[in-house]
Design a protein around this motif. Sequence first.
Motif, PDB file in Angstrom:
ATOM      1  N   TYR A  41       9.637  14.279   5.439  1.00 51.57           N
ATOM      2  CA  TYR A  41       8.338  13.601   5.458  1.00 51.57           C
ATOM      3  C   TYR A  41       8.192  12.715   4.220  1.00 51.57           C
ATOM      4  N   GLU A  42       7.454  11.617   4.434  1.00 50.13           N
ATOM      5  CA  GLU A  42       7.105  10.809   3.257  1.00 50.13           C
ATOM      6  C   GLU A  42       5.683  11.186   2.863  1.00 50.13           C
ATOM      7  N   ALA A  43       5.509  11.462   1.578  1.00 50.31           N
ATOM      8  CA  ALA A  43       4.164  11.792   1.075  1.00 50.31           C
ATOM      9  C   ALA A  43       3.443  10.495   0.731  1.00 50.31           C
TER      10      ALA A  43
ATOM     11  N   VAL B 256       8.816  10.802  -2.020  1.00 57.54           N
ATOM     12  CA  VAL B 256       7.649  10.412  -2.831  1.00 57.54           C
ATOM     13  C   VAL B 256       7.841   8.966  -3.314  1.00 57.54           C
ATOM     14  N   ASN B 257       6.779   8.196  -3.232  1.00 53.35           N
ATOM     15  CA  ASN B 257       6.852   6.805  -3.729  1.00 53.35           C
ATOM     16  C   ASN B 257       6.646   6.780  -5.237  1.00 53.35           C
ATOM     17  N   LEU B 258       7.430   5.973  -5.888  1.00 55.95           N
ATOM     18  CA  LEU B 258       7.344   5.883  -7.352  1.00 55.95           C
ATOM     19  C   LEU B 258       7.051   4.437  -7.761  1.00 55.95           C
TER      20      LEU B 258
ATOM     21  N   ILE C 103      13.205  10.113  -3.830  1.00 53.57           N
ATOM     22  CA  ILE C 103      12.324   9.176  -4.547  1.00 53.57           C
ATOM     23  C   ILE C 103      12.470   7.796  -3.926  1.00 53.57           C
ATOM     24  N   GLU C 104      11.336   7.168  -3.623  1.00 56.86           N
ATOM     25  CA  GLU C 104      11.386   5.818  -3.056  1.00 56.86           C
ATOM     26  C   GLU C 104      10.967   4.807  -4.133  1.00 56.86           C
ATOM     27  N   ILE C 105      11.867   3.888  -4.374  1.00 55.36           N
ATOM     28  CA  ILE C 105      11.535   2.826  -5.330  1.00 55.36           C
ATOM     29  C   ILE C 105      11.654   1.481  -4.629  1.00 55.36           C
TER      30      ILE C 105
ATOM     31  N   LEU D 136      15.762   3.024  -1.369  1.00 55.16           N
ATOM     32  CA  LEU D 136      15.246   1.689  -1.706  1.00 55.16           C
ATOM     33  C   LEU D 136      14.222   1.312  -0.645  1.00 55.16           C
ATOM     34  N   ASP D 137      12.948   1.254  -1.082  1.00 56.02           N
ATOM     35  CA  ASP D 137      11.808   1.073  -0.165  1.00 56.02           C
ATOM     36  C   ASP D 137      11.531  -0.410   0.088  1.00 56.02           C
ATOM     37  N   ASP D 138      10.857  -0.696   1.184  1.00 60.21           N
ATOM     38  CA  ASP D 138      10.377  -2.045   1.504  1.00 60.21           C
ATOM     39  C   ASP D 138      11.479  -3.086   1.383  1.00 60.21           C
TER      40      ASP D 138
ATOM     41  N   ILE E 286      18.305   3.174   2.553  1.00 60.52           N
ATOM     42  CA  ILE E 286      17.669   1.863   2.497  1.00 60.52           C
ATOM     43  C   ILE E 286      16.556   1.856   3.533  1.00 60.52           C
ATOM     44  N   LYS E 287      15.320   1.574   3.062  1.00 60.82           N
ATOM     45  CA  LYS E 287      14.206   1.536   4.002  1.00 60.82           C
ATOM     46  C   LYS E 287      13.880   0.071   4.320  1.00 60.82           C
ATOM     47  N   ILE E 288      14.175  -0.326   5.557  1.00 57.85           N
ATOM     48  CA  ILE E 288      13.969  -1.713   5.968  1.00 57.85           C
ATOM     49  C   ILE E 288      12.471  -1.927   6.215  1.00 57.85           C
TER      50      ILE E 288
ATOM     51  N   ALA F   5      14.336   2.435   9.274  1.00 54.92           N
ATOM     52  CA  ALA F   5      13.460   1.307   9.624  1.00 54.92           C
ATOM     53  C   ALA F   5      12.013   1.796   9.622  1.00 54.92           C
ATOM     54  N   GLU F   6      11.156   1.056   8.901  1.00 52.12           N
ATOM     55  CA  GLU F   6       9.749   1.444   8.758  1.00 52.12           C
ATOM     56  C   GLU F   6       8.897   0.798   9.839  1.00 52.12           C
ATOM     57  N   GLY F   7       7.770   1.409  10.128  1.00 50.52           N
ATOM     58  CA  GLY F   7       6.765   0.791  11.011  1.00 50.52           C
ATOM     59  C   GLY F   7       7.196   0.650  12.467  1.00 50.52           C
TER      60      GLY F   7
HETATM   61 CA    CA Z   1       7.446   4.365   0.843  1.00 44.76          CA
END
Ligand code: CA
Length: 776
Positions: A550-552, A605-607, A637-639, A667-669, A688-690, A724-726
């Motif tokens: 899960y992403e917090a 967790v987003n940082l 950790i998402e950066i 690696l976020d976004d 890698i989060k697209i 892949a996000e969203g």
């Molecule tokens: Ca995120």
Amino acid sequence: MVSKRERFYVDIPAGLEDWVANRLVGAHFRILNALILGHLLNAAMIFAVFYGSVPTGQLGMWSTGMIALCIHRYMIGQGQHRKAGRKNPAKLIAALEFNTVGLALFAVIALAWFFPGATALRQIFLTIVATTLIAAAGYTMRTLPRAALAYITIITSGMIWGLLKTGSLQALAGSILLGASGMLLGRMALVAHKLFVVRILRERELHTSSETVRMLLNDFEDHGSDWLFELNDTGMMMHVSERFASALHSVPEDLNGRSFVDLFEKSPEQDQLRDHLGQRRAFRGLALQLQQKSSSDRSWWSVSARPAHNGSISTVQFRGVISDISAEKQAEARVRYMAHYDSLTGLPNRMMFTTALHRMFSERQDDVRLVLMLIDVDHFKAVNDMYGHPVGDAFLKHVGERIATCAKDSQLGGEAHLVARLGGDEFALLMGGEDVVDHAIRLAARLVDDMAQPFIVNGHEINSGVSIGVAIAPDHGQSAQLLQSNADIALYYAKDSGRKRWEMFEPGMDVAVQKRHAIERDLRSALGNDELRLYFQPLVNVETGDTTGYEALARWQHPVRGLVMPNDFIPIAEETGLIVPMGEWIIRTAMAEAASWHDPKTIAVNLSPVQLRSPNLLPTVISALAESQIDPARFEIEITESVLMNDCEANIAILNRLHDLGIKIALDDFGTGYASLNYLLTFPFDKIKIDRSFVTDLESREDCRAIVGAVIGLANKLGMCTLAEGVEHEAQLEQLRSEGCSMVQGWLFGKAMPAEHYAERRTDKIAPPVVKPAKP
Ligand code: CA
Ligand code: C2E
Ligand code: CA
């Protein structure tokens, strides 16, 4: 009782006799010619008057004798005699006395001899001659008292003898008067002599003592830190010492006789100095700046002086002391500068700006408008936190320079620019003029563009920008205060509207700004009031359809506003630094939550970049791991790319430390920043989060498909997981699956929800049910 001797004589100190004698003789020589001429004239007159009545032979002999004596006296006065006499003045005096007696006797011959037989008229003439001679001798021979006395006595006695010989009563009366005046003149000659000697002795004494003083002064000059100076009656320097001259990069010869006042720069103090000297007034501690020979030469002197009391011997009229106060003046100037200028950027500071604003207001004419721009650097705190204060400071310096350069650009027009640093990352620009508004709009737009260009600071490329609030007087404020607060509102509005932009004040803007202020204020107490929440969104494996973690995601449960989304408060938290304590709470809470799950799903967790720079990050993560006792491999950790763009190396070092603990780094976004595939090579990311923007347009845009395909391809090659996000639709999922994407996240699988929502994660120690999320 004063003795006769004391009345007429002075005790000459031993050894000075010759010196005094020389001075006496010297003084006599100065009037020698007058004395000789007087006698020759008298002789000529007597010759003329008695020619014919006295046998010519006698008259001729007498005249010749007179002339011979005059020549003799003249010869004594000539160089030869004089020079010889200098060594032996007594001899010279004796010669002069001898000659005087001769002159007196010759004169008396005429008087006593010619008188008795002369006519009444001639007798009157002779009487006049006699009194003239006595009176003249009293004066001309005052420095030779014996000669004067002898002369007066001889002439007076001779004349009395001549008078008495006539036997008349008038002659008797005349003789008595003549005798009395002779005695008087004799006395006068003696007194004059005494005064003369006293005067020359006093002069000598003064001269000696001033020599001594000068020697002492020279000594002081050579060893002291101050300088002494002496001026004559016209204010010209005298007796300039080597040290004094070298302080002026000169030599004494060049300075002697030069004007003291002209050494200094023109100033009110220089005028005062001229006045004091002119009016012979003492003065103290006059601070004067030396004329600058070169721009580096900024010497200041403190000058004190008083009129000199030297009698007539010396031409020194002023004597004083100078001390170098350059260091004090420099310190003073520094303090003054520091009070008005910002030490970092060299720009005027808030104080100077406020003064200028008030002055421009008070001097403003009706047709003149004032423009105030408040310029705020976007995300400066992040820059500071990421690179450290030295880089942050250097960056601000660059910002100040860039603003000033832009403002100076003549093409933009406008008058009276003032660029100031108000403090921190806040700058201001003031301009005034009749049609200044157009210029201001052009300048604001140009500033926003210019400041968005990358800054290279100490080798780091920093991408920043500015937000600008513009207010114009009198339209937006009749007072300096109102103008300032309205420019402030416009600035906040610009920031609120997404930064890197300028806004002109408009009524109503303040409502929006006040809302932001209120959020900021409330956010400070949110953590303490336990208003923060964590929501969780499932991360799903594409192949199996399993929720692997899960992403917090943070939420703020505001007592009045309700649930506030992260995009509305995370940027404010980052800017105010509140993100650091908030982030700590998020890490601890997220791990504690994950520890309560019965199966070991991951927790992401987003940082924020700001957090990454915080020295508290590692200790927080380590202690949270220890407390929750979860396997570090479950923690992710998402950066974002920005972490890699700015101060890459330091950040990567921290990421490595975290990685070494076994923590996963995502690696976020990806694709929203500079969308460079190179970032994938800078660090061995686990995931890698697209970004959602690519997924949204996946079906409609070929280029999006191409990019996503390329990212997935490269990530797979590098052994990185892709997420892949969203993902909201089945079609998107299918597309991603066909491209080889390993994980997905999105509303298709579940929104971010409170922990209770995903019940299967709840610890059930007795019979843990394995509930999988609904497979699409
Ligand atoms: Ca995120
Ligand atoms: P993010 O890290 O990219 O988080 C994903 C955002 O996309 C979340 O928004 C999530 O609710 C939203 N989302 C997920 N699936 C979908 C979907 O299918 N469709 C749509 N339209 N949106 C979806 P959220 O929770 O509002 O978070 C926004 C951003 O706030 C996050 O973006 C993250 O950058 C930041 N953020 C959230 N929580 C934290 C936190 O604890 N710390 C930090 N530093 N940043 C946080
Ligand atoms: Ca994201």
